[in-house]
Write a protein that holds these residues in place. Structure first.
Motif, short mmCIF file in Angstrom:
data_model
loop_
_atom_site.label_atom_id
_atom_site.label_comp_id
_atom_site.label_asym_id
_atom_site.label_seq_id
_atom_site.Cartn_x
_atom_site.Cartn_y
_atom_site.Cartn_z
N HIS A 119 4.70 0.11 0.29
CA HIS A 119 5.35 -0.71 1.31
C HIS A 119 4.39 -1.74 1.90
N ASP A 177 0.46 4.96 1.91
CA ASP A 177 -0.31 5.50 3.03
C ASP A 177 -1.24 6.62 2.59
N HIS A 231 0.82 -1.21 0.00
CA HIS A 231 0.00 0.00 0.00
C HIS A 231 0.86 1.27 0.00
N ARG A 282 6.67 5.40 15.17
CA ARG A 282 6.53 6.05 13.87
C ARG A 282 6.22 7.54 14.01
FE LIG Z 1 1.74 2.00 5.78
#
Ligand SMILES: [Fe+2]
Length: 281
Positions: free
Chosen positions: A246, A98, A96, A261
């Motif tokens: 990713h 983001d 995907h 993150r």
């Molecule tokens: Fe992601």
């Protein structure tokens, strides 16, 4: 470049040598952004960084996303660390980009490794510029003006094939978008927009659409376009969400794997004809 760097694979990913104070000072910011543009992924090993430092580093690179949980999001199935993570993490096991639910997706994300599993959990990245560049000319011409429906329900259903009504309602509530198949960047370069949220190609029947999206996903995920990051504690990895797709390889969800993150807001719409109105929608 103001730091030493080596290629992790010929087409995607660079490993750089840097010390934390230099990262925090911002002196590498311009070169890091340039390298992310060119290589999609930048990895640094052996950086002991706490949350506050990670946030400070992120601010040197751009505008940081402040979610309801703040500027650090803990990627983990551990409910003590992140009560909602388990409900979404499985979707990251599929390729995907983001925030395809926005017109302007996030620019980049920074991950630091805190707890790892003995096996699995590698993060894989595709350089979507390289995948576009190597397409046969006939495909480039064919895809150039195509548009694709993106829907988060599609993305989540792949990961959670038997959802509850509450899950379904939440996913259906998320914005649906139409994005071009080829991202015509303001730099003049092009990249492919492929993601598990891609539902159908506009104007194609379901079979034809599924075949085309499947063929392109198989093309883009060929080994020459992929970098697989094998995590070590104190790794810091940054990826350019506007030039990479990713996914995470499966890992034991009970092990407590945890990455921290930080996300940088984007300023480039998928569709160069659109504005930035819904960036934080
Ligand atoms: Fe992601």
């Amino acid at each position: 470049m103001s730091f030493a760097h080596t290629e992790l694979t010929p087409r995607v990913g660079s490993l750089i040598e840097a010390e934390l104070p230099d990262l925090l000072s911002g002196k590498y910011a311009v070169d890091l952004r340039d390298l992310l543009e060119e290589r999609s992924v930048v990895a640094i090993r052996g950086i002991e960084i706490d949350d506050e430092q990670q946030i400070a580093f992120a601010h040197t690179l751009g505008e940081v996303e402040a979610s309801v949980v703040g500027e650090i999001y803990k990627v983990t199935f551990d409910k003590k660390e992140n009560p909602v993570g388990a409900a979404i993490n499985r979707a990251t096991f599929f390729w995907h980009i983001d925030r395809t639910d926005l017109d302007v997706p996030t620019y980049a994300s920074i991950l630091s490794a805190k707890v790892l599993t003995p096996t699995g959990g590698e993060t894989e990245f595709v350089n979507t510029y390289a995948a576009y560049d190597d397409l046969p000319d006939a495909d480039k011409a064919l895809l150039d003006e195509m548009q694709v429906h993106h829907c988060m329900e599609t993305a989540f259903l792949e990961a959670f094939p038997n959802p509850s009504e509450k899950q379904l309602a939440a996913w259906q509530h998320m914005p649906k978008k139409i994005h071009p198949l080829v991202w015509h960047h303001r730099s003049g370069r092009n990249s492919l927009i492929l993601s598990n949220s891609a539902t159908a190609v506009v104007g194609m029947d379901e079979k034809e659409s599924r075949e085309l999206l499947g063929r392109l996903l198989a093309w883009a995920t060929q080994p020459q376009f992929v970098y697989v990051h094998e995590w070590e504690i104190n790794d810091l990895v940054i990826w350019n969400n506007t030039g990479a797709m990713h996914r995470v390889r499966e890992y034991d969800p009970d092990y407590g794997r945890r990455l921290h993150r930080t996300t940088l807001l984007g300023d480039e719409p998928f569709d160069s004809r659109k504005g930035q109105d819904d960036r934080e929608a």
